[in-house]
Design a protein around this motif. Structure first.
Motif, short mmCIF file in Angstrom:
data_model
loop_
_atom_site.label_atom_id
_atom_site.label_comp_id
_atom_site.label_asym_id
_atom_site.label_seq_id
_atom_site.Cartn_x
_atom_site.Cartn_y
_atom_site.Cartn_z
N SER A 26 10.29 1.24 4.95
CA SER A 26 9.02 0.52 4.88
C SER A 26 9.03 -0.50 3.74
O SER A 26 8.52 -1.61 3.89
CB SER A 26 7.89 1.52 4.68
OG SER A 26 6.65 0.87 4.55
N CYS A 27 9.63 -0.12 2.60
CA CYS A 27 9.73 -1.06 1.48
C CYS A 27 10.61 -2.26 1.85
O CYS A 27 10.30 -3.41 1.50
CB CYS A 27 10.31 -0.37 0.25
SG CYS A 27 9.20 0.80 -0.55
N ASP B 69 9.01 11.87 2.86
CA ASP B 69 9.75 10.97 3.77
C ASP B 69 10.31 9.80 2.98
O ASP B 69 9.82 8.67 3.07
CB ASP B 69 8.82 10.49 4.88
CG ASP B 69 9.51 9.53 5.84
OD1 ASP B 69 10.75 9.58 5.95
OD2 ASP B 69 8.79 8.72 6.47
N LEU B 70 11.34 10.07 2.20
CA LEU B 70 11.89 9.02 1.35
C LEU B 70 12.68 7.99 2.14
O LEU B 70 12.71 6.80 1.77
CB LEU B 70 12.75 9.64 0.25
CG LEU B 70 12.02 10.61 -0.69
CD1 LEU B 70 12.94 11.08 -1.80
CD2 LEU B 70 10.75 9.98 -1.27
N GLU B 71 13.30 8.41 3.24
CA GLU B 71 13.99 7.43 4.09
C GLU B 71 12.99 6.48 4.73
O GLU B 71 13.22 5.27 4.79
CB GLU B 71 14.81 8.15 5.16
CG GLU B 71 16.03 8.87 4.64
CD GLU B 71 16.89 9.43 5.76
OE1 GLU B 71 16.59 9.15 6.94
OE2 GLU B 71 17.88 10.13 5.45
N HIS C 109 3.28 9.94 -5.53
CA HIS C 109 4.07 11.03 -6.12
C HIS C 109 5.23 10.42 -6.90
O HIS C 109 5.83 9.43 -6.45
CB HIS C 109 4.61 11.96 -5.03
CG HIS C 109 5.12 13.26 -5.56
ND1 HIS C 109 6.35 13.37 -6.20
CD2 HIS C 109 4.58 14.51 -5.58
CE1 HIS C 109 6.54 14.62 -6.58
NE2 HIS C 109 5.48 15.34 -6.22
N PRO C 110 5.58 11.00 -8.05
CA PRO C 110 6.68 10.43 -8.85
C PRO C 110 8.00 10.33 -8.12
O PRO C 110 8.81 9.45 -8.44
CB PRO C 110 6.77 11.40 -10.04
CG PRO C 110 5.41 11.97 -10.18
CD PRO C 110 4.89 12.10 -8.77
N SER D 26 0.83 -1.19 0.00
CA SER D 26 0.00 0.00 0.00
C SER D 26 0.88 1.25 0.00
O SER D 26 2.10 1.19 0.22
CB SER D 26 -0.90 -0.02 1.23
OG SER D 26 -1.80 1.07 1.23
N ILE D 27 0.29 2.40 -0.23
CA ILE D 27 1.04 3.65 -0.35
C ILE D 27 1.73 4.04 0.95
O ILE D 27 1.29 3.67 2.04
CB ILE D 27 0.14 4.80 -0.82
CG1 ILE D 27 -0.91 5.11 0.26
CG2 ILE D 27 -0.49 4.50 -2.15
CD1 ILE D 27 -1.54 6.46 0.13
N HIS D 28 2.80 4.81 0.81
CA HIS D 28 3.43 5.50 1.94
C HIS D 28 2.95 6.94 1.87
O HIS D 28 3.27 7.66 0.92
CB HIS D 28 4.95 5.43 1.81
CG HIS D 28 5.70 5.98 2.98
ND1 HIS D 28 5.75 5.35 4.20
CD2 HIS D 28 6.43 7.13 3.13
CE1 HIS D 28 6.48 6.06 5.04
NE2 HIS D 28 6.89 7.15 4.42
#
Length: 281
Positions: free
Chosen positions: A203-204, A196-198, A219-220, A189-191
């Motif tokens: 999470s991934c 918050d790319l870190e 978001h791209p 599911s989405i973050h």
């Protein structure tokens, strides 16, 4: 670049159906699949416009696969969504939100097949406790079902979960149900925090350990993070190549000089790693 058809897409990008300019940008963002949203991202007074704009967009085939998340099947808008979209040449799949029963999926599958003259891939989103409990039944409801996934925001609210780890049981349940139904691994599911790319990367990484493959984005800027998180590392590729070479030389269970044990399951996982590494060619 094209995606190896043996694997599901790694990156899926949501775009609101009532903003055609955003949809247009999503189509050239590099996402493997664009998800046009007619549900949560659209205010009630914009539903008709979003539907009409999406139908116009999908009157021709877009440059990448496009799935549409229609409104919940018990909502006032779902009927019109399905009527307007199912026969369009640019539609590659329908995302069905808040699914709680196999009969809902079967009804849509039969209706879509009648309108299109053939099956339309369906993806069931499980967003309630009842949906998660029935995950395998929903996943195996009809041959048109090509995947299942969680809708974590709604599920978190339904369960009253405060900590992210509180969803791990539901996540594992969906991964197991997909595998048991011979479906591809679910995408995460989405973050929700686009900056918050870190946190997204962490999470991934956690999702990967649970058996997910790929993720939806809003978001791209999230796409490269997801791609890197789910693509095999150089070390993983090297180890997989060594495993397959050893298995080719000496079939059957064995131990490598570095102590690693190889059997059929390990070989199968190595093959999967290398296939995933070659997914873009």
């Amino acid at each position: 670049m094209t995606v190896d058809p043996g694997f599901p897409p790694l990156t899926l990008l949501y775009a609101p159906g009532d903003r055609p300019e955003v949809v247009g940008k999503a189509l050239v963002s590099g996402a493997d699949v664009v998800l046009i949203d007619l549900e949560d991202a659209i205010a009630p007074d914009r539903k008709e416009y979003a539907r009409a704009a999406t139908a116009e967009r999908l009157s021709e085939r877009p440059p990448v696969p496009v799935h549409v998340r229609v409104n919940a099947l018990d909502s006032p808008w779902a009927e019109a969504d399905l009527t307007a979209l199912t026969a369009l040449p640019g539609l590659s799949g329908l995302r069905l939100p808040k699914v709680t029963s196999a009969s809902e999926v079967v009804d849509v599958a039969e209706r879509a097949a009648s309108a299109k003259g053939g099956a339309i891939p369906l993806y069931a989103l499980l967003e309630t406790a009842l949906g998660v409990e029935r995950a395998f039944t929903i996943a195996s409801a009809h041959p048109a079902v090509r995947g299942i996934a969680l809708g974590e925001a709604d599920l978190r609210a339904d369960l009253g979960v405060r900590e992210d780890a509180g969803l791990d049981w539901s996540r594992s349940r969906v991964v197991v149900a997909a595998r048991a139904a011979a479906l591809p691994p679910p995408a995460q599911s989405i973050h929700p925090d686009t900056r918050d790319l870190e946190g997204l990367a962490a999470s991934c990484a956690h999702g990967r350990t649970l058996g997910f493959l790929g993720r939806a984005a809003i978001h791209p800027r999230q796409l490269p993070v997801i791609e890197r998180a789910y693509a095999p590392t150089a070390e993983e590729i090297t180890r997989a190549e060594e495993t397959l070479k050893a298995a080719a030389r000496e079939p059957g269970a064995q131990a490598l000089p570095d102590g690693r044990f190889i059997d059929t399951a390990v070989v199968r996982e190595a093959q999967r790693t290398l296939s995933l590494a070659r997914r873009r060619r």
